[in-house]
Design a protein around this motif. Structure first.
Motif, short mmCIF file in Angstrom:
data_model
loop_
_atom_site.label_atom_id
_atom_site.label_comp_id
_atom_site.label_asym_id
_atom_site.label_seq_id
_atom_site.Cartn_x
_atom_site.Cartn_y
_atom_site.Cartn_z
N CYS A 120 0.89 -1.17 0.00
CA CYS A 120 0.00 0.00 0.00
C CYS A 120 0.91 1.21 0.00
O CYS A 120 1.18 1.79 1.04
N SER A 121 1.40 1.56 -1.15
CA SER A 121 2.62 2.37 -1.16
C SER A 121 2.44 3.87 -1.42
O SER A 121 3.33 4.65 -1.11
N SER A 122 1.33 4.29 -2.00
CA SER A 122 1.21 5.71 -2.37
C SER A 122 1.23 6.60 -1.13
O SER A 122 0.58 6.26 -0.15
N PRO A 123 1.91 7.72 -1.14
CA PRO A 123 2.65 8.30 -2.26
C PRO A 123 4.09 7.83 -2.40
O PRO A 123 4.82 8.37 -3.22
N GLY A 124 4.53 6.88 -1.60
CA GLY A 124 5.82 6.27 -1.89
C GLY A 124 6.96 6.57 -0.92
O GLY A 124 8.10 6.22 -1.17
N GLY A 125 6.62 7.21 0.20
CA GLY A 125 7.68 7.55 1.17
C GLY A 125 8.45 6.31 1.62
O GLY A 125 9.69 6.26 1.57
N LYS A 126 7.71 5.30 2.03
CA LYS A 126 8.39 4.11 2.55
C LYS A 126 9.01 3.30 1.42
O LYS A 126 9.99 2.59 1.63
N ASP A 146 -0.12 -0.07 -5.32
CA ASP A 146 -1.21 0.64 -4.64
C ASP A 146 -2.41 0.55 -5.55
O ASP A 146 -2.25 0.49 -6.77
N HIS A 147 -3.61 0.56 -4.97
CA HIS A 147 -4.78 0.42 -5.86
C HIS A 147 -5.25 1.76 -6.40
O HIS A 147 -6.12 1.82 -7.24
N ARG A 152 -2.87 10.11 -6.28
CA ARG A 152 -1.84 9.41 -5.51
C ARG A 152 -0.99 8.52 -6.43
O ARG A 152 0.19 8.34 -6.21
N SER A 174 -4.85 -3.70 -6.37
CA SER A 174 -5.20 -3.92 -4.96
C SER A 174 -4.32 -5.06 -4.45
O SER A 174 -3.89 -5.94 -5.21
N LEU A 175 -4.10 -5.01 -3.16
CA LEU A 175 -3.30 -6.08 -2.54
C LEU A 175 -4.02 -7.42 -2.68
O LEU A 175 -3.38 -8.46 -2.91
N GLN A 176 -5.34 -7.37 -2.61
CA GLN A 176 -6.09 -8.62 -2.73
C GLN A 176 -5.86 -9.25 -4.10
O GLN A 176 -5.76 -10.47 -4.22
N ASP A 194 1.68 -0.90 4.93
CA ASP A 194 1.42 0.36 5.63
C ASP A 194 -0.05 0.66 5.37
O ASP A 194 -0.39 1.29 4.38
N PRO A 196 -4.10 1.41 5.09
CA PRO A 196 -4.99 2.57 5.18
C PRO A 196 -5.64 2.55 6.57
O PRO A 196 -5.95 1.47 7.09
C1 LIG Z 1 -1.15 4.91 4.72
S1 LIG Z 1 -1.25 5.05 3.02
C2 LIG Z 1 0.33 4.52 2.48
C3 LIG Z 1 1.43 5.51 2.66
C4 LIG Z 1 2.71 5.05 2.05
N1 LIG Z 1 3.10 3.75 2.54
C5 LIG Z 1 3.87 6.01 2.24
O1 LIG Z 1 4.72 5.78 3.10
O2 LIG Z 1 3.95 7.00 1.49
C6 LIG Z 1 -2.27 3.71 2.60
C7 LIG Z 1 -2.41 3.46 1.10
O3 LIG Z 1 -3.10 2.24 0.94
C8 LIG Z 1 -3.77 2.28 -0.29
N2 LIG Z 1 -4.77 1.20 -0.27
C9 LIG Z 1 -5.92 1.15 0.41
N3 LIG Z 1 -6.55 -0.03 0.20
C10 LIG Z 1 -5.76 -0.75 -0.62
C11 LIG Z 1 -5.84 -2.04 -1.20
N4 LIG Z 1 -6.88 -2.84 -0.97
N5 LIG Z 1 -4.83 -2.46 -2.01
C12 LIG Z 1 -3.78 -1.66 -2.27
N6 LIG Z 1 -3.66 -0.41 -1.75
C13 LIG Z 1 -4.62 0.03 -0.94
C14 LIG Z 1 -4.31 3.69 -0.36
O4 LIG Z 1 -4.51 4.07 -1.72
C15 LIG Z 1 -3.20 4.48 0.31
O5 LIG Z 1 -2.36 5.05 -0.65
#
Ligand SMILES: C[S@@+](CC[C@H](N)C(=O)[O-])C[C@H]1O[C@@H](n2cnc3c(N)ncnc32)[C@H](O)[C@@H]1O
Length: 520
Positions: A120-126, A146-147, A152, A174-176, A194, A196
């Protein structure tokens, strides 16, 4: 915006009186200092726009606080990938495990691919931090997923691109969906989730976060599902990192408790201990702060004592002792399964093809003309372990060799960038910003295969020798310089620098009358 009443009531019930008082005070105080992370391979110290370092962040090797972190268009250091603006506590998720991940990558990378997934990477910091962690292991790859389809997604692409590492694959899924791909099961040595969450920690920023008990419950349900999916992708002996930037037990200890319950193949790692040690090493002796790095076992049903191994970063304690943070929860779990997972050799996804001879030629010509010999050599060496692919004239460098094939099947996954995006090959070659930014990192990567020192020295010796090599489409002359405002390399168009991928063209300059002046 004030803190929601129901949120305060909840934490007044959960926390001891005095702790709640300080917690509320911290959240009501807007941070004066902001935090950022430097690119480990770029020297930002002389860069225009580089925030002054006020103090370092103990759990993040490249992390600092500063009064003046300004991001976005206009900050040359940010836009050139010299630093990334990132909350201090957010840096702990990878920061605390960076050395461990780096060592694992180096060890496994000697013989096999080391695969990392930021789910769940957006916006990509980690993601950028994970790329830093695995940078020394030549056979390591990060899949950034990221989905999100909107803004984002754009920010994610740009952030990965400007961080410059070539070994990242960006997918929009999506991760699923990833967990449902048969060949992806048990393939990733590190999975970061990381998740949501209800965003309680960003309430202090004054952002409009609509908080309610219902939202917390909903988030917790989703997190449980996502953690199960992340687990399916984890390789034997792999490391699964789960984090949120929220405080509620339902989204943290409770999710982890449910996950590890009766799951003997997963072992909680001592993230709290790592955090405590890090704080101690930075000279912090405050007992309350050191004790409150632990997860709150009593906050989860059943009170499983192992939950104390999870780490909590509370602004309550860290604001004064370290610097202002949003707050984070981190659980690290390791697979204790010994078996090897099946290794696949999948074909490149069908949406990509082998580039034509003409496309390869235009690329090679461009590289010969516009890269220094040392950079070109390093890139060619790096390319040997990659597969050059083409999608509608756009060239990508997939970080897997054609002989070995792809370790997972990307056919049913929406790919934004299959490895490093190099640029468009038409009648001339229009390079990407990613290619440009990769020059600061690719030399050490490519060189790892041969004579690292020799290449590094050559590169260093070229600093300060500008090369005029190509022209932008509008006829402005473009200069590629190795040292301008302290940044080792970026393309520059006249007096402004390239921010948004202005197309550049190699070859003969267009008519002289439209050419701009160059100040070097
Ligand atoms: C907390 S943020 C991530 C922040 C990111 N790791 C960073 O360090 O910049 C959570 C992210 O999970 C994504 N997300 C939510 N549900 C998801 C899913 N089912 N599959 C993939 N990504 C998902 C959202 O779009 C959001 O960008």
């Amino acid at each position: 915006m004030g803190l929601p009443e129901s949120f305060l009531n909840k934490f007044a019930r959960l926390l001891p009186n005095q702790e709640f008082h300080y917690f509320k005070k911290a959240l009501n105080t807007r941070p004066r200092l902001k935090a950022f992370r430097n690119h480990p391979l770029k020297d930002g110290s002389k860069t225009k726009g580089q925030p002054p370092f006020q103090s370092s962040i103990p759990w993040s090797g490249q992390g600092f606080f500063s009064e003046t972190v300004s991001v976005g268009a206009g900050n040359i250091a940010h836009d050139s990938g010299v630093f990334y603006s990132q909350d201090a506590s957010a840096q702990a998720v990878v920061g605390l495990f960076e050395r461990e991940i780096a060592e694992k990558a180096l060890e496994k990378g000697r013989t096999k691919q080391f695969l990392v997934l930021d789910a769940c990477s957006s916006p990509g910091g980690k993601s950028t931090q994970l790329l830093d962690a695995i940078r020394k292991a030549s056979r390591s790859v990060l899949v950034v997923a990221d989905h999100d389809k909107g803004s984002r997604k754009k920010a994610l692409g740009e952030n990965i691109e400007r961080w410059g590492y070539p070994n990242a694959i960006v997918v929009q899924s999506s991760l699923q969906n990833l967990a449902a791909q048969r060949s992806w099961a048990n393939q990733f040595d590190v999975v970061l989730l990381d998740a949501p969450c209800s965003l309680e920690s960003v309430l202090r920023r004054g952002q409009a976060v609509s908080w309610s008990d219902k939202r917390v419950e909903q988030a917790a349900r989703v997190q449980g599902v996502l953690l199960e999916s992340a687990y399916k992708l984890l390789a034997p002996q792999g490391l699964l990192l789960y984090s949120t930037c929220t405080f509620s037990p339902e989204e943290n200890e409770a999710v982890v408790s449910e996950f590890v319950h009766n799951r003997e193949d997963m072992e909680l790692q001592d993230a709290a201990g790592k955090l405590k040690l890090t704080l101690r090493e930075s000279g912090i002796e405050c007992k309350e702060a050191l004790e409150n790095t632990k997860g709150k076992a009593e906050w989860a049903q059943g009170g499983d004592g192992r939950l104390e191994l999870c780490a909590r970063l509370w602004p309550t304690f860290l604001d004064e002792l370290v610097g202002p943070t949003d707050g984070h929860f981190i659980a690290a779990m390791k697979s204790v399964v010994d078996d090897d997972c099946p290794a696949y050799s999948c074909p490149a996804p069908a949406s990509f093809s082998e580039p034509t001879k003409a496309e390869v030629k235009v690329l090679r010509t461009f590289l010969d003309v516009s890269l220094s010999p040392a950079e070109n050599l390093a890139l060619q060496l790096y390319m040997r372990s990659c597969t050059l692919l083409c999608r509608r004239g756009h060239l990508y460098l997939a970080p897997f060799s054609a002989d070995e094939g792809f370790p997972v099947d990307f056919s049913n996954v929406n790919i934004t960038s299959m490895g490093m995006y190099l640029g468009h090959a038409g009648s001339c070659f229009v390079p990407s910003r990613w290619l440009l930014y990769s020059m600061d990192v690719i030399s050490p990567l490519g060189a790892a295969a041969v004579d690292c020192e020799g290449l590094e020295l050559k590169r260093e010796s070229e600093i300060g020798r500008p090369r005029v090599s190509w022209w932008s489409e509008n006829g402005a002359r473009v200069i590629r310089t190795a040292q301008l405002d302290g940044i080792r390399s970026y393309w520059r168009v006249d007096n402004s620098y390239l921010l948004r991928g202005l197309p550049l063209v190699s070859g003969k300059p267009p008519r002289a009358k439209s050419r701009g002046k160059i100040r070097t």
